[in-house]
Design an enzyme around this catalytic site. Structure first.
Site, PDB file in Angstrom:
ATOM      1  N   SER A  44       0.801  -1.224   0.000  1.00  0.00           N
ATOM      2  CA  SER A  44       0.000   0.000   0.000  1.00  0.00           C
ATOM      3  C   SER A  44       0.832   1.273   0.000  1.00  0.00           C
ATOM      4  CB  SER A  44      -0.944   0.011   1.204  1.00  0.00           C
ATOM      5  OG  SER A  44      -0.225  -0.087   2.416  1.00  0.00           O
ATOM      6  N   ASP A 333      -2.064   8.417   7.951  1.00  0.00           N
ATOM      7  CA  ASP A 333      -2.948   7.697   8.866  1.00  0.00           C
ATOM      8  C   ASP A 333      -2.058   6.910   9.827  1.00  0.00           C
ATOM      9  OD1 ASP A 333      -2.127   5.392   7.456  1.00  0.00           O
ATOM     10  OD2 ASP A 333      -3.804   5.550   6.066  1.00  0.00           O
ATOM     11  N   HIS A 336       0.490   4.801   7.023  1.00  0.00           N
ATOM     12  CA  HIS A 336       1.037   5.261   5.751  1.00  0.00           C
ATOM     13  C   HIS A 336       1.630   6.663   5.860  1.00  0.00           C
ATOM     14  CE1 HIS A 336      -2.188   2.305   4.789  1.00  0.00           C
ATOM     15  NE2 HIS A 336      -1.206   1.826   4.029  1.00  0.00           N
TER      16      HIS A 336
END
Length: 367
Positions: A44, A333, A336
């Site tokens: 991600s 967040d 990340h």
């Protein structure tokens, strides 16, 4: 399409002395790429939107994700703007790599500047992150790269030698392994890997499997690799709260990651030795993250313990309002990095021999 053999050395030296904005301006002014293509494999941190087309909860194609991306578009990137892979594209003066799974057949036929195969929640091990739904593990991503050569890239070259030169001069960015801890080993209620393997054994398993995938990419034509270490994930807001709520970082987690990073570096050295004309660079984000968290003001940041957006312990909550001073936050967040953090990482890897070694990216491009 033409293959760019080498950028003028004077321009390279000018760029190295510039700040990140100057890098972008200088490379764009040259109107030519510094490498023919960038191919991206990972999770991600570098996903460009592949998970949008997969049946999974690991998606980010909704606001406030992408609030600082062009057009404020929530493309599936797990950050407020550009990922570190996007910034590699920009610094190479390439268009952003298309997310392979989410790109239409007709657009794949016209692309010659690389693809992004990264998939959120994915890891080196095929089972990693699958509790969130389907993802593309590293082995699958390598297979998709082979498919893209056979179906789309090969046809753009007059012969095999031209294709081989294109791949040899392209850059291959690898960001894998983080979820093998976050979404596997550190979740004993879902996975039994922590019962089957001691931390050193697990690190060895991951490093060997990573090495096998890198070797497969080499045999498909890759030669220039930038392989990211696992970052200092014990300092991620979610893991601090889970394991060491009163501490700055969960150092027991960082110790596990260090085992992997050391074994990964051994693998890269071994591959460099046995694979002719291969170049494996380590992106030392573990130490860089330590430096940023220890002295954030040096990098223009002020907040390194909290994410910028409200989250559900995995990703930003839909349509919430994030912090206004996003460029001062390291985390977007709980897991990340923000665009600001990604800019720091990309800039340091291109310019700093201590962050990306044994050579920085600019030196890699000259080979």
């Amino acid at each position: 399409m033409g293959i760019i053999r080498q950028m003028d050395r004077t321009l390279v030296h000018l760029i190295v002395l510039c700040t990140l904005p100057c890098l972008f301006i200088s490379s764009r002014a040259a109107q030519k790429p510094l490498a023919p293509a960038l191919f991206i494999f990972g999770d991600s941190i570098v996903d460009g939107g592949n998970n949008n087309n997969l049946k999974t909860r690991a998606v980010a194609n909704y606001p406030p994700n992408g609030i600082d991306f062009p057009g404020k578009a929530a493309t599936g990137r797990f950050t407020n703007g550009y990922t570190v892979a996007d910034l590699f594209d920009k610094m190479l003066n390439l268009p952003l790599a298309l997310p392979y799974v989410s790109t239409k057949h007709i657009d794949r036929l016209e692309s010659a500047s690389g693809y992004n195969y990264a998939s959120s929640s994915s890891g080196i091990l095929p089972e990693t992150g699958n509790y969130l739904g389907k993802n593309l593990d590293m082995r699958t991503q390598v297979k998709l790269f082979q498919e893209s050569i056979d179906k789309y890239i090969r046809a753009q070259f007059r012969n095999t030698a031209a294709l081989r030169e294109y791949l040899a001069k392209s850059v291959f960015l690898i960001h894998m392994g983080t979820n093998d801890y976050l979404g596997n080993y550190l979740q004993p209620d879902r996975y039994n890997t922590s019962q089957l393997y001691r931390p050193d054994e697990y690190a060895d398993l991951l490093a060997r499997k990573l090495g096998k995938n890198l070797k497969d990419l080499y045999h498909l034509g890759a030669r220039k690799f930038v392989v990211f270490q696992i970052s200092r994930i014990g300092c991620y807001p979610e893991l601090v709260e889970k394991f060491k709520p009163k501490a700055k970082c969960a150092e027991n987690v960082n110790d596990m990651v260090t085992l992997f990073n050391n074994k990964m570096e051994y693998q890269l050295g071994h591959l460099t030795f046995i694979l002719r004309r291969s170049y494996f660079m380590t992106a030392n984000v573990f130490n860089l993250t330590r430096d940023i968290l220890d002295d954030p003001s040096r990098y223009g940041l002020t907040e390194t313990r909290r994410g910028c957006c409200q989250d559900d312990r995995f990703n930003c909550l839909r349509r919430t309002v994030p912090c206004k001073n996003r460029d001062s936050y390291y985390f977007w967040d709980r897991f990340h990095p923000s665009q600001a953090a990604n800019k720091i990482i990309a800039k340091e890897c291109f310019n700093n021999f201590k962050v990306c070694y044994p050579m920085n990216v600019y030196r890699l491009l000259e080979i």
